[in-house]
Write a protein that holds these residues in place. Structure first.
Motif, PDB file in Angstrom:
ATOM      1  N   ASP A  31     -14.385   9.563  -0.648  1.00 53.79           N
ATOM      2  CA  ASP A  31     -13.948   8.407   0.121  1.00 53.79           C
ATOM      3  C   ASP A  31     -12.517   8.013  -0.250  1.00 53.79           C
ATOM      4  O   ASP A  31     -11.686   7.729   0.616  1.00 53.79           O
ATOM      5  CB  ASP A  31     -14.912   7.237  -0.091  1.00 53.79           C
ATOM      6  CG  ASP A  31     -14.642   6.084   0.847  1.00 53.79           C
ATOM      7  OD1 ASP A  31     -14.450   6.312   2.060  1.00 53.79           O
ATOM      8  OD2 ASP A  31     -14.606   4.929   0.373  1.00 53.79           O
ATOM      9  N   CYS A  32     -12.234   8.028  -1.522  1.00 52.21           N
ATOM     10  CA  CYS A  32     -10.897   7.701  -2.028  1.00 52.21           C
ATOM     11  C   CYS A  32      -9.863   8.657  -1.442  1.00 52.21           C
ATOM     12  O   CYS A  32      -8.801   8.230  -0.967  1.00 52.21           O
ATOM     13  CB  CYS A  32     -10.947   7.795  -3.550  1.00 52.21           C
ATOM     14  SG  CYS A  32      -9.383   7.704  -4.362  1.00 52.21           S
ATOM     15  N   SER A  69     -10.060  10.398   1.261  1.00 53.90           N
ATOM     16  CA  SER A  69      -9.953  10.133   2.692  1.00 53.90           C
ATOM     17  C   SER A  69      -8.956   8.996   2.937  1.00 53.90           C
ATOM     18  O   SER A  69      -8.145   9.045   3.869  1.00 53.90           O
ATOM     19  CB  SER A  69     -11.330   9.774   3.253  1.00 53.90           C
ATOM     20  OG  SER A  69     -11.226   9.379   4.589  1.00 53.90           O
ATOM     21  N   ARG A  70      -8.989   7.991   2.081  1.00 53.44           N
ATOM     22  CA  ARG A  70      -8.036   6.877   2.178  1.00 53.44           C
ATOM     23  C   ARG A  70      -6.617   7.349   1.853  1.00 53.44           C
ATOM     24  O   ARG A  70      -5.653   6.922   2.486  1.00 53.44           O
ATOM     25  CB  ARG A  70      -8.459   5.745   1.247  1.00 53.44           C
ATOM     26  CG  ARG A  70      -9.775   5.117   1.664  1.00 53.44           C
ATOM     27  CD  ARG A  70     -10.293   4.156   0.618  1.00 53.44           C
ATOM     28  NE  ARG A  70     -11.684   3.822   0.900  1.00 53.44           N
ATOM     29  CZ  ARG A  70     -12.186   2.606   0.803  1.00 53.44           C
ATOM     30  NH1 ARG A  70     -11.427   1.597   0.423  1.00 53.44           N
ATOM     31  NH2 ARG A  70     -13.458   2.389   1.075  1.00 53.44           N
ATOM     32  N   GLU A  75     -10.035   6.215  -9.531  1.00 53.96           N
ATOM     33  CA  GLU A  75      -8.887   5.691  -8.792  1.00 53.96           C
ATOM     34  C   GLU A  75      -7.818   6.773  -8.772  1.00 53.96           C
ATOM     35  O   GLU A  75      -7.581   7.425  -9.789  1.00 53.96           O
ATOM     36  CB  GLU A  75      -8.339   4.427  -9.437  1.00 53.96           C
ATOM     37  CG  GLU A  75      -7.165   3.821  -8.697  1.00 53.96           C
ATOM     38  CD  GLU A  75      -6.737   2.462  -9.219  1.00 53.96           C
ATOM     39  OE1 GLU A  75      -5.755   1.921  -8.676  1.00 53.96           O
ATOM     40  OE2 GLU A  75      -7.357   1.954 -10.172  1.00 53.96           O
ATOM     41  N   GLY A  85     -12.778   4.307  -3.855  1.00 60.84           N
ATOM     42  CA  GLY A  85     -13.689   4.603  -2.756  1.00 60.84           C
ATOM     43  C   GLY A  85     -15.057   3.994  -2.960  1.00 60.84           C
ATOM     44  O   GLY A  85     -15.378   3.493  -4.037  1.00 60.84           O
ATOM     45  N   LYS A  89       0.825  -1.210   0.000  1.00 57.86           N
ATOM     46  CA  LYS A  89       0.000   0.000   0.000  1.00 57.86           C
ATOM     47  C   LYS A  89       0.859   1.259   0.000  1.00 57.86           C
ATOM     48  O   LYS A  89       0.488   2.274  -0.569  1.00 57.86           O
ATOM     49  CB  LYS A  89      -0.947   0.010   1.192  1.00 57.86           C
ATOM     50  CG  LYS A  89      -2.081  -0.970   1.051  1.00 57.86           C
ATOM     51  CD  LYS A  89      -3.116  -0.770   2.132  1.00 57.86           C
ATOM     52  CE  LYS A  89      -4.271  -1.736   1.915  1.00 57.86           C
ATOM     53  NZ  LYS A  89      -5.322  -1.534   2.906  1.00 57.86           N
ATOM     54  N   ASP A  99      -5.499  10.361   2.410  1.00 63.45           N
ATOM     55  CA  ASP A  99      -5.092  11.091   3.621  1.00 63.45           C
ATOM     56  C   ASP A  99      -4.520  10.151   4.676  1.00 63.45           C
ATOM     57  O   ASP A  99      -3.473  10.432   5.266  1.00 63.45           O
ATOM     58  CB  ASP A  99      -6.286  11.837   4.238  1.00 63.45           C
ATOM     59  CG  ASP A  99      -6.542  13.187   3.620  1.00 63.45           C
ATOM     60  OD1 ASP A  99      -5.596  13.825   3.120  1.00 63.45           O
ATOM     61  OD2 ASP A  99      -7.707  13.633   3.667  1.00 63.45           O
ATOM     62  N   ALA A 100      -5.210   9.037   4.924  1.00 63.41           N
ATOM     63  CA  ALA A 100      -4.770   8.080   5.948  1.00 63.41           C
ATOM     64  C   ALA A 100      -3.411   7.479   5.591  1.00 63.41           C
ATOM     65  O   ALA A 100      -2.530   7.352   6.458  1.00 63.41           O
ATOM     66  CB  ALA A 100      -5.813   6.985   6.128  1.00 63.41           C
ATOM     67  N   LEU A 101      -3.224   7.127   4.332  1.00 59.23           N
ATOM     68  CA  LEU A 101      -1.943   6.550   3.905  1.00 59.23           C
ATOM     69  C   LEU A 101      -0.821   7.582   3.959  1.00 59.23           C
ATOM     70  O   LEU A 101       0.304   7.270   4.371  1.00 59.23           O
ATOM     71  CB  LEU A 101      -2.056   5.945   2.510  1.00 59.23           C
ATOM     72  CG  LEU A 101      -2.889   4.670   2.407  1.00 59.23           C
ATOM     73  CD1 LEU A 101      -3.034   4.247   0.944  1.00 59.23           C
ATOM     74  CD2 LEU A 101      -2.289   3.538   3.229  1.00 59.23           C
ATOM     75  N   GLN A 115      -5.862   4.192  -4.955  1.00 58.81           N
ATOM     76  CA  GLN A 115      -6.953   4.174  -3.993  1.00 58.81           C
ATOM     77  C   GLN A 115      -8.284   4.374  -4.703  1.00 58.81           C
ATOM     78  O   GLN A 115      -8.401   5.208  -5.607  1.00 58.81           O
ATOM     79  CB  GLN A 115      -6.760   5.279  -2.946  1.00 58.81           C
ATOM     80  CG  GLN A 115      -5.544   5.084  -2.081  1.00 58.81           C
ATOM     81  CD  GLN A 115      -5.605   3.789  -1.308  1.00 58.81           C
ATOM     82  OE1 GLN A 115      -6.518   3.547  -0.521  1.00 58.81           O
ATOM     83  NE2 GLN A 115      -4.634   2.913  -1.547  1.00 58.81           N
TER      84      GLN A 115
END
Length: 114
Positions: free
Chosen positions: A39-40, A42-43, A105, A28, A13, A45-47, A26
């Motif tokens: 949503d994508c 947001s993912r 994506e 979503g 990842k 951001d987390a990574l 990513q």
């Protein structure tokens, strides 16, 4: 040194090397491209946080849309998400994505806090 996080047989990842974080693509959840883009991102951001980076440190983004008719709706979400003055180099194109329900994506490369 190369550091790989969340590594499986097919991919990692996050791959960190020489002050740069490379994120896998990513996608979503959501009924339309705007929901999926939110949503994508947001993912992403987390990574980025896990990699020791942030939106302000993005170097490049590659965005794939299942249909270019969704370009404006995706850009509306994207433009609100990217911090002013920190837009990465970016490419956007149309591609057949991994599943028919996927509309967008995003692939990000970013500098890492030093």
């Amino acid at each position: 040194m190369i550091e790989r996080l969340h590594t499986a047989t097919r991919m990692s990842k996050i791959v960190k090397h020489n002050g740069t974080a490379y994120l896998c693509g990513q996608v979503g959840e959501g009924a339309d491209v705007a929901e999926q883009t939110r949503d994508c991102l947001s993912r992403v951001d987390a990574l980025l946080k896990e990699a020791g980076s942030s939106r302000e440190q993005m170097l490049q983004a590659v965005i794939w849309l299942a249909d270019m008719k969704d370009f404006a709706a995706m850009n509306e979400v994207w433009d609100a998400w990217v911090p002013e003055g920190h837009a990465p180099a970016r490419a956007c194109g149309e591609a057949k994505l991994a599943r028919p329900d996927l509309l967008v994506e995003v692939i990000v490369t970013a500098a890492i806090d030093g």
